[in-house]
Design a protein around this motif. Structure first.
Motif, mmCIF file in Angstrom:
data_model
loop_
_atom_site.group_PDB
_atom_site.id
_atom_site.type_symbol
_atom_site.label_atom_id
_atom_site.label_comp_id
_atom_site.label_asym_id
_atom_site.label_seq_id
_atom_site.Cartn_x
_atom_site.Cartn_y
_atom_site.Cartn_z
ATOM 1 N N GLU A 5 2.105 1.813 -3.459
ATOM 2 C CA GLU A 5 1.067 2.360 -4.344
ATOM 3 C C GLU A 5 0.888 3.861 -4.078
ATOM 4 O O GLU A 5 0.710 4.547 -5.039
ATOM 5 N N ALA A 6 0.814 4.027 -2.964
ATOM 6 C CA ALA A 6 0.576 5.498 -2.465
ATOM 7 C C ALA A 6 1.773 6.228 -3.016
ATOM 8 O O ALA A 6 1.593 7.462 -3.393
ATOM 9 N N GLN A 7 3.078 5.973 -2.819
ATOM 10 C CA GLN A 7 4.334 6.453 -3.638
ATOM 11 C C GLN A 7 3.916 6.545 -5.022
ATOM 12 O O GLN A 7 4.230 7.641 -5.431
ATOM 13 N N LEU A 13 1.182 6.946 -6.687
ATOM 14 C CA LEU A 13 0.363 7.914 -7.030
ATOM 15 C C LEU A 13 0.646 9.359 -6.708
ATOM 16 O O LEU A 13 0.555 10.213 -7.649
ATOM 17 N N ALA A 14 1.752 9.371 -5.533
ATOM 18 C CA ALA A 14 2.213 10.778 -5.417
ATOM 19 C C ALA A 14 3.179 10.924 -6.342
ATOM 20 O O ALA A 14 3.478 12.258 -6.647
ATOM 21 N N MET A 37 0.968 -1.069 0.149
ATOM 22 C CA MET A 37 -0.003 0.060 -0.011
ATOM 23 C C MET A 37 0.906 1.351 -0.001
ATOM 24 O O MET A 37 0.611 2.177 -0.723
ATOM 25 N N SER A 38 2.178 1.448 0.886
ATOM 26 C CA SER A 38 2.981 2.273 0.731
ATOM 27 C C SER A 38 3.545 2.638 -0.690
ATOM 28 O O SER A 38 3.534 3.793 -0.960
#
Length: 116
Positions: free
Chosen positions: A11-13, A15-16, A8-9
């Motif tokens: 994927e969050a990165q 998107l960022a 998840m981290s």
């Protein structure tokens, strides 16, 4: 940290990264630079050249960050870019060696018509 949390981290990165956050670029730099350098080294057999190719791939990917929206897409693009750039570097080196060999003066011999 659980594996799912780490993904998840990632994927969050991703998107960022897509949104142009430089902290995400730093994340992918730390995440991939060592492995990309090793991957490039397998082709070019030169540590400095391999590191430059890997670093350049990260710069290239940053220039098109809006098109990449997932961790697997970023990873695939990086490896594809490094492979392509390694092959291009090898071709360029091969051409340079060929030109260098062809530009060498012919061996000087003392074989003259008078020797025969």
């Amino acid at each position: 940290m659980k594996t799912g949390d780490h993904n998840m981290s990632r994927e969050a990165q991703a998107l960022a990264f897509q949104q142009g956050e430089e902290s995400a670029l730093a994340f992918f730099y730390r995440e991939f630079l060592p492995a990309l350098s090793l991957y490039a080294f397998q082709y070019v057999k030169s540590r400095p050249v391999a590191e430059e190719i890997a670093s350049d791939a990260l710069v290239k990917i940053w220039k098109m960050h809006r098109k990449l929206n997932s961790y697997p897409a970023i990873r695939a693009y990086l490896y594809k870019t490094v492979r392509r750039d390694c092959l291009h570097t090898l071709k360029k080196e091969q051409r340079r060696n060929t030109i260098h060999q062809n530009s060498r003066p012919a061996a000087i011999t003392n074989d003259t018509p008078f020797d025969h």
